[in-house]
Every structure is written in structure tokens, then in C-alpha cells.
Design a protein around this motif. Sequence first.
Motif, short mmCIF file in Angstrom:
data_model
loop_
_atom_site.label_atom_id
_atom_site.label_comp_id
_atom_site.label_asym_id
_atom_site.label_seq_id
_atom_site.Cartn_x
_atom_site.Cartn_y
_atom_site.Cartn_z
N GLY A 116 0.84 -1.19 0.00
CA GLY A 116 0.00 0.00 0.00
C GLY A 116 0.87 1.24 0.00
N ASP A 117 0.33 2.34 0.51
CA ASP A 117 1.15 3.55 0.67
C ASP A 117 2.25 3.26 1.67
OD1 ASP A 117 -0.54 4.87 -1.04
OD2 ASP A 117 -1.80 5.67 0.56
N ARG A 118 3.39 3.93 1.50
CA ARG A 118 4.55 3.63 2.33
C ARG A 118 4.27 3.78 3.83
NH1 ARG A 118 9.55 2.78 0.47
NH2 ARG A 118 11.29 2.81 1.92
N ASP A 119 3.49 4.81 4.19
CA ASP A 119 3.22 5.03 5.61
C ASP A 119 2.16 4.08 6.17
OD1 ASP A 119 1.11 6.12 4.20
OD2 ASP A 119 0.85 7.82 5.55
N LYS A 120 1.61 3.21 5.30
CA LYS A 120 0.61 2.24 5.76
C LYS A 120 1.23 0.85 5.97
CE LYS A 120 -2.78 5.24 5.18
NZ LYS A 120 -2.06 6.35 4.52
N GLN A 173 9.92 0.50 -2.35
CA GLN A 173 9.03 1.40 -3.08
C GLN A 173 9.07 1.12 -4.57
OE1 GLN A 173 7.15 4.10 -1.50
NE2 GLN A 173 6.09 3.96 -3.47
N ASN A 176 4.06 3.15 -7.82
CA ASN A 176 2.82 3.58 -7.16
C ASN A 176 2.65 3.03 -5.75
OD1 ASN A 176 1.88 5.01 -9.48
ND2 ASN A 176 1.30 3.05 -10.40
N LEU A 177 3.30 1.90 -5.45
CA LEU A 177 3.04 1.23 -4.19
C LEU A 177 4.33 0.89 -3.47
CD1 LEU A 177 0.27 -1.29 -5.29
CD2 LEU A 177 -0.07 0.84 -4.02
N ALA A 178 4.19 0.70 -2.16
CA ALA A 178 5.31 0.23 -1.34
C ALA A 178 4.94 -1.15 -0.80
CB ALA A 178 5.58 1.19 -0.19
N SER A 179 5.94 -1.92 -0.43
CA SER A 179 5.68 -3.25 0.13
C SER A 179 6.83 -3.63 1.05
CB SER A 179 5.54 -4.30 -0.98
OG SER A 179 6.75 -4.41 -1.71
#
Length: 267
Positions: A116-120, A173, A176-179
Motif C-alpha cells: 500500500g502507501d509507504r506510511d501504511k 518502493q 505507485n506502491l510500497a511493500s
Amino acid sequence: AFRGDLTKEWRYNHSDDITSFIAAHEIKTINDNALTQLPSGWAWVTASDLCEIKTGIALGKQRSAETKLLELPYLRVANVQRGWLDLNEVKTTFVTEAEAERLYLRPGDILMNEGGDRDKLGRGWVWDGQIEPCIHQNHVFRLRLKLKEMSPYYVSYFANELGKDFFLQQGKQTTNLASISLTKLSSLPIPLAPLEEMNLIVERIESALQSLTKVEAETRTAIHLLDHLDQANLAKAFRGELVPQDPHDEPASVLLERIRSERAGQS
């Protein structure tokens, strides 16, 4: 809580030490000067030493027409919020019996988002068995404690707050998404304290959060009452009820007439 401040007084009266506990469960400790110094009797350990960590089912898998499938509800990233679970919309998917057996969630499982987003990254909460049966998608990790006496909320509270920096640093990263990978998650450092103290920490965190919730509710009520109070004061002001009235004061109609006369004389 995780510096030991909330239970400092408790430790004065208890000499519990986790050395023998760590040895009995073959837990490896982390020696890293970059980590926060812990109280005496505590130790840094990895998530993989405390939990069995599994990824979930990948959606859209190709199956042969003869494959026997079960339709089951599953948790996705949108369901797993930071400190709570949003179960208003739970989707279903088809899995084999073998996959289902591997993926079934049990009460006490800790859920953490993989993408999701990196901070999530890493956000999550504890599953309490709200839907039975239920499984999880591959973008949601399941952590199942090896130590049954330990509270899963201890791990989840820590990961949600103090684990944020770890996930930000270790996350990968893309455009569009981080994991975060299972390997990286497995190395998440967690402060291990005596079991009784960890359970006490959870109790004190939840007590503090309940107090904050009560304060928030009382504040909202007060703000609502203030709005009504302002309206009531304005109404009183225009009725002349906010200050004592002098019976010898000239009526407003006489005052207005005098002002008109003075203006007419000036023109």
C-alpha cells in the motif's frame, strides 16, 4: 509503555527476568546499539522468534475446471486498519481445501499489511474471530504467536506505533506502491519483557486509551453545549437581559427620535 515507564513501579516489587524464559524457548536476542536501551530484565528479539508468519492467498489464480473450490470471505488491505478492523465490506474468493486449511484465521492472530502507501506498511490489528471461517489475502501478513501466554495486542500496539520507522526504512518502493517482504517483517525488533509485565503493559495502554476516548466524548459534548450557549447569550443580549436595566434610562424609541432630530438640525 515500551520503554518500561508504565510498569517501573511494578518492577520495583518484582525481580522477574527473561533469561531463563529465552533459554527455554530458544529465543535469540538482538544486540544492536542503534536500538533503544531497555530496562534491566528485558531484551530485543525478532518477530520471527515470537511468531509464525504467513502470507495469504494470491487472487486470480488459474484453476482447472475439475478443481473443487470453497468460497470464503477474506481480509484485504482495506479491512486491516491501524488499531482496528473495518469489516463493513468483506469480499469472498475461491480456494482449495488445502489452501483454506493453511489460511484460516484464528482468534489472536496478528494482522499486518504487506503493501500500500509507504506510511501504511505494517499497520494492523488483532483478529478476534468476528467472521468464521475467514482467510487473508497475500497483501496481509498473519502473525501467530508461538507463546500462547503472550498477548497479541502487545505486539500489535508496538508494531502500529514504534514499528513505523522500521517499516518506512525497510519497505520497498515501486512507482505507485510500497511493500515489505516476509523476510524483512521477520526481522522486526520487538522488546520482550517478562510475560506478566507485558500483559500489564497492555492493560495500562488500554486503560489510558479508554480515558482518552472518554475525554474526547466529553469534549465533543462541551463543544455542542457551547454552540447552544452562544445562541442563548445572543438572544439574551438582544432582549437586554445580559446587564441590569436602569428604569430611568430613556427608551430606545426616544433615543432614536433624538438622534434623527440632531441629524436633521445638522443638515
